[in-house]
Design a protein around this motif. Sequence first.
Motif: not given
Length: 363
Positions: A328-330, A284-288, A263-266, A293-299
């Motif tokens: 929308t803020e994210n 809940k699903k969106l949050m997890s 995913l980091n290379y996408a 994604l943030s653990k993988l440091q994906i913007p």
Amino acid sequence: MYSEGRKAILITYPNQFALSEARGLAESVGYSILEVISQKNITRSRFGVGKGKAEEIKERVAALKPDVIIYDEILKPSQQYNLARLCKIEIVDREKLILEIFLNRAVTNESKIQVKLAQLKYDIVRVKEKARLAKLGEQPGFYGLGKYDADVHILDIKRRTTLLKKKLQAEERKRALHRIQRLSSSIPLISLTGYTSAGKTSLFNILTNENKETSTKLFTTLTTFTRSSQIEGRKVLVSDTIGFISKLPPYMIEAFKSTLSELNYANVILLIIDFTDDVPIIKKKLMSSLEILSKLQIPFQKCILVLNKIDMVKNNEIMNKMNELNVTENIDHIIPISAHLGYNLPRLKKLISMQVADLPSTS
Ligand SMILES: Nc1nc2c(ncn2[C@@H]2O[C@H](COP(=O)(O)OP(=O)(O)OP(=O)(O)O)[C@@H](O)[C@H]2O)c(=O)[nH]1
Ligand SMILES: [Mg+2]
């Protein structure tokens, strides 16, 4: 299937999200649930549940005679042992259940090795606990964990772990090589991601004219699969990936890191959501998903939020649900689609092509 026909009592939290997810996980490896016991707090120190509840579970086990108890939390070895000893039955905790699913689904060499390594990690802490209890004079039959001598078992696990790690490195090198080839070709990579069963593979199949397996079962796809395709006249690569789940044990993220790190290379990430769920469950699903994604440091700017299965949602509900979600803020781009009916696919393709417009073109 791994546990086809095995009967289970399921212990989980008293809410619809936890119950349906745990049931989905259990049934996807073939367990049949005889009874659900729910409890607000299942993370207490000794048995997971409180003493009174544990006694009640013991009675239900005696009455219903299941093959296992499925415990919808990650248990410490000592808790697992205490409950197993009290109820005289194997306890499959959430971690073990997810491992079973992965074991059942892994098809590529890489994912098979990743799952086996995760399983050895799971086993070794339990064998160590067994050794500790044996020193205290207990006779720890762990119900489900073999009866070998603990020291021999630990050595054997360590030996197998070293071997598997070497094999995994070789597989990772292959993947890295493919990646370099891909990067040097500078074809944009579009990755599909999101909660398990959101419809990633269904969308992947339409975008690439593929025929990969889709199903209502959780974790149908465990391996990243990439195909080239054309979007708005531009050559792109599209990747289908492993689904997310809530409370994924951290070392499993670790175990699947090389798969997930694709995913980091996408260049564009399609974060797919099952929009037929109720808003609290979607949140809940969106949050997890966002957490992983943030653990993988994906913007998050790379993400397009794709609300799938809207053929099953009434028109007026779509707007209401989108307003309630308020994400929308994210994420800047949100689009409702139906992978089944192809609804809004042209718009989605347009969005994707806009996201990759600034990348150097090779075709
Ligand atoms: N009604 C409806 N169902 C859909 C749609 N897209 C997917 N589904 C169904 O949702 C289920 C899950 O779809 P998959 O494409 O396998 O989902 P996935 O995200 O790849 O799931 P995993 O690989 O298990 O993580 C299947 O039963 C699909 O038929 C859609 O647009 N509308
Ligand atoms: Mg899939």
